[in-house]
Design a protein around this motif. Structure first.
Motif, PDB file in Angstrom:
ATOM      1  N   ASP A 110       0.824  -1.206   0.000  1.00 27.63           N
ATOM      2  CA  ASP A 110       0.000   0.000   0.000  1.00 27.63           C
ATOM      3  C   ASP A 110       0.862   1.261   0.000  1.00 27.63           C
ATOM      4  N   LYS A 111       0.204   2.395  -0.143  1.00 24.30           N
ATOM      5  CA  LYS A 111       0.869   3.691  -0.158  1.00 24.30           C
ATOM      6  C   LYS A 111       1.258   4.129   1.251  1.00 24.30           C
ATOM      7  N   LYS A 112       2.322   4.894   1.347  1.00 21.28           N
ATOM      8  CA  LYS A 112       2.811   5.368   2.639  1.00 21.28           C
ATOM      9  C   LYS A 112       1.764   6.207   3.370  1.00 21.28           C
ATOM     10  N   GLU A 113       1.054   7.046   2.645  1.00 20.74           N
ATOM     11  CA  GLU A 113       0.085   7.933   3.298  1.00 20.74           C
ATOM     12  C   GLU A 113      -1.071   7.162   3.943  1.00 20.74           C
ATOM     13  N   ASN A 114      -1.290   5.928   3.533  1.00 23.01           N
ATOM     14  CA  ASN A 114      -2.338   5.125   4.153  1.00 23.01           C
ATOM     15  C   ASN A 114      -1.922   4.592   5.523  1.00 23.01           C
ATOM     16  N   TYR A 115      -0.623   4.664   5.835  1.00 21.93           N
ATOM     17  CA  TYR A 115      -0.106   4.223   7.135  1.00 21.93           C
ATOM     18  C   TYR A 115       0.147   5.412   8.062  1.00 21.93           C
ATOM     19  N   LEU A 116      -0.749   6.367   8.006  1.00 22.75           N
ATOM     20  CA  LEU A 116      -0.760   7.500   8.923  1.00 22.75           C
ATOM     21  C   LEU A 116      -2.038   7.391   9.748  1.00 22.75           C
ATOM     22  N   PRO A 117      -2.092   8.021  10.914  1.00 21.08           N
ATOM     23  CA  PRO A 117      -3.319   7.932  11.728  1.00 21.08           C
ATOM     24  C   PRO A 117      -4.586   8.317  10.963  1.00 21.08           C
ATOM     25  N   ALA A 118      -4.480   9.261  10.051  1.00 17.49           N
ATOM     26  CA  ALA A 118      -5.652   9.669   9.276  1.00 17.49           C
ATOM     27  C   ALA A 118      -5.786   8.890   7.966  1.00 17.49           C
ATOM     28  N   SER A 120      -6.098   5.379   5.405  1.00 12.50           N
ATOM     29  CA  SER A 120      -7.121   4.327   5.316  1.00 12.50           C
ATOM     30  C   SER A 120      -6.836   3.128   6.211  1.00 12.50           C
ATOM     31  N   VAL A 121      -5.571   2.888   6.554  1.00 15.69           N
ATOM     32  CA  VAL A 121      -5.218   1.778   7.446  1.00 15.69           C
ATOM     33  C   VAL A 121      -5.475   2.165   8.899  1.00 15.69           C
ATOM     34  N   SER A 122      -5.354   3.447   9.209  1.00 20.58           N
ATOM     35  CA  SER A 122      -5.574   4.008  10.547  1.00 20.58           C
ATOM     36  C   SER A 122      -4.484   3.668  11.558  1.00 20.58           C
ATOM     37  N   PHE A 123      -3.451   2.989  11.135  1.00 18.67           N
ATOM     38  CA  PHE A 123      -2.327   2.649  12.006  1.00 18.67           C
ATOM     39  C   PHE A 123      -1.029   2.990  11.296  1.00 18.67           C
ATOM     40  N   THR A 124      -0.032   3.364  12.067  1.00 20.94           N
ATOM     41  CA  THR A 124       1.291   3.595  11.504  1.00 20.94           C
ATOM     42  C   THR A 124       2.008   2.251  11.372  1.00 20.94           C
ATOM     43  N   VAL A 125       3.078   2.225  10.610  1.00 20.89           N
ATOM     44  CA  VAL A 125       3.881   1.005  10.497  1.00 20.89           C
ATOM     45  C   VAL A 125       4.429   0.636  11.870  1.00 20.89           C
ATOM     46  N   ASP A 126       4.861   1.619  12.654  1.00 20.35           N
ATOM     47  CA  ASP A 126       5.357   1.317  13.999  1.00 20.35           C
ATOM     48  C   ASP A 126       4.305   0.596  14.835  1.00 20.35           C
ATOM     49  N   GLU A 127       3.053   0.988  14.687  1.00 20.56           N
ATOM     50  CA  GLU A 127       1.986   0.310  15.432  1.00 20.56           C
ATOM     51  C   GLU A 127       1.766  -1.111  14.913  1.00 20.56           C
ATOM     52  N   VAL A 128       1.835  -1.285  13.606  1.00 18.41           N
ATOM     53  CA  VAL A 128       1.623  -2.602  13.006  1.00 18.41           C
ATOM     54  C   VAL A 128       2.728  -3.580  13.410  1.00 18.41           C
ATOM     55  N   ILE A 129       3.958  -3.098  13.540  1.00 22.36           N
ATOM     56  CA  ILE A 129       5.079  -4.000  13.862  1.00 22.36           C
ATOM     57  C   ILE A 129       5.346  -4.101  15.362  1.00 22.36           C
ATOM     58  N   THR A 130       4.444  -3.622  16.170  1.00 19.70           N
ATOM     59  CA  THR A 130       4.616  -3.694  17.622  1.00 19.70           C
ATOM     60  C   THR A 130       4.963  -5.104  18.114  1.00 19.70           C
ATOM     61  N   PRO A 131       4.368  -6.180  17.594  1.00 14.34           N
ATOM     62  CA  PRO A 131       4.752  -7.513  18.077  1.00 14.34           C
ATOM     63  C   PRO A 131       6.250  -7.818  17.904  1.00 14.34           C
ATOM     64  N   PHE A 132       6.856  -7.341  16.828  1.00 18.41           N
ATOM     65  CA  PHE A 132       8.292  -7.564  16.644  1.00 18.41           C
ATOM     66  C   PHE A 132       9.089  -6.794  17.688  1.00 18.41           C
ATOM     67  N   ARG A 133       8.728  -5.564  17.894  1.00 17.16           N
ATOM     68  CA  ARG A 133       9.433  -4.756  18.893  1.00 17.16           C
ATOM     69  C   ARG A 133       9.269  -5.362  20.283  1.00 17.16           C
ATOM     70  N   ALA A 134       8.062  -5.806  20.597  1.00 23.82           N
ATOM     71  CA  ALA A 134       7.818  -6.424  21.904  1.00 23.82           C
ATOM     72  C   ALA A 134       8.632  -7.703  22.053  1.00 23.82           C
ATOM     73  N   SER A 135       8.713  -8.490  20.997  1.00 25.40           N
ATOM     74  CA  SER A 135       9.502  -9.729  21.052  1.00 25.40           C
ATOM     75  C   SER A 135      10.978  -9.427  21.264  1.00 25.40           C
ATOM     76  N   ALA A 136      11.484  -8.422  20.574  1.00 29.41           N
ATOM     77  CA  ALA A 136      12.896  -8.045  20.741  1.00 29.41           C
ATOM     78  C   ALA A 136      13.156  -7.627  22.182  1.00 29.41           C
ATOM     79  N   ILE A 137      12.298  -6.817  22.722  1.00 31.44           N
ATOM     80  CA  ILE A 137      12.461  -6.365  24.104  1.00 31.44           C
ATOM     81  C   ILE A 137      12.367  -7.555  25.063  1.00 31.44           C
ATOM     82  N   HIS A 138      11.435  -8.450  24.809  1.00 31.33           N
ATOM     83  CA  HIS A 138      11.226  -9.607  25.691  1.00 31.33           C
ATOM     84  C   HIS A 138      12.467 -10.502  25.761  1.00 31.33           C
TER      85      HIS A 138
END
Length: 184
Positions: A110-118, A120-138
């Protein structure tokens, strides 16, 4: 610092982005090891000891994959479930990944602008990849910022994909440098 790229693409031969990224990485065999999960485990029977040994032998680990329904391909999920075991990756004796750098390189259709809070996805890439970040921290690893290319399915031109391949190698090179110690 040695780099391992865990490449998880179920149809790499028909990929424009991940295929080109792989080619760029293979131009650096002394610095970067590319490990293709779908090629290695077409039967989905993961050799856990082998995979853990690969992870232990590298300091920088990058998970490279196409974003599928706001997640990762199924073999990568199985790989994580099988390889990141209690007593090895986490738990009181699970320290094998502690201090290693973990990052992701993701192609997004998808387009980059769709991964902004406003967007069409309504989530940023950072929000979508939260499970990876959480796993790394864990597991006590250092979670790196993601690397991404947008419009991979229909919008990215050949020139943009070529540029992204060079930027991806630069991303890895930048993160191969030692992490600065906090000032004392």
């Amino acid at each position: 610092m040695s780099t391992l790229v865990i490449l998880a693409h179920p149809d790499l031969e028909h990929s424009r982005v991940n295929k080109r990224w792989r080619q760029a990485l293979l131009e650096h065999p002394a610095e970067i090891t590319v490990h293709e999960l779908y090629e290695e485990y077409h039967n989905w029977e993961i050799d856990v000891a082998k995979e853990q040994g690969l992870l232990e032998a590298h300091d920088l680990i990058i998970f490279q994959f196409p974003l599928y329904w706001y997640s990762y391909p199924p073999l990568l999920k199985k790989w994580l479930d099988d390889v990141f075991t209690h007593g090895w990756a986490y738990g009181s004796n699970g320290t094998r990944l502690r201090g290693k750098k973990l990052g992701i390189a993701v192609s997004i259709g998808d387009k980059k602008e769709n991964y902004l809070p406003a967007g069409s996805v309504s989530f940023t890439v950072d929000e979508v990849i939260t499970p990876f970040r959480a796993s790394a921290i864990h597991v006590g690893a250092i979670a790196l910022p993601y690397f991404a290319v947008f419009g991979a399915s229909f919008q990215a031109s050949d020139d943009e994909i070529e540029q992204s391949a060079a930027e991806y190698v630069a991303y890895i090179t930048r993160h191969r440098l030692p992490t600065p110690s906090p000032a004392q």
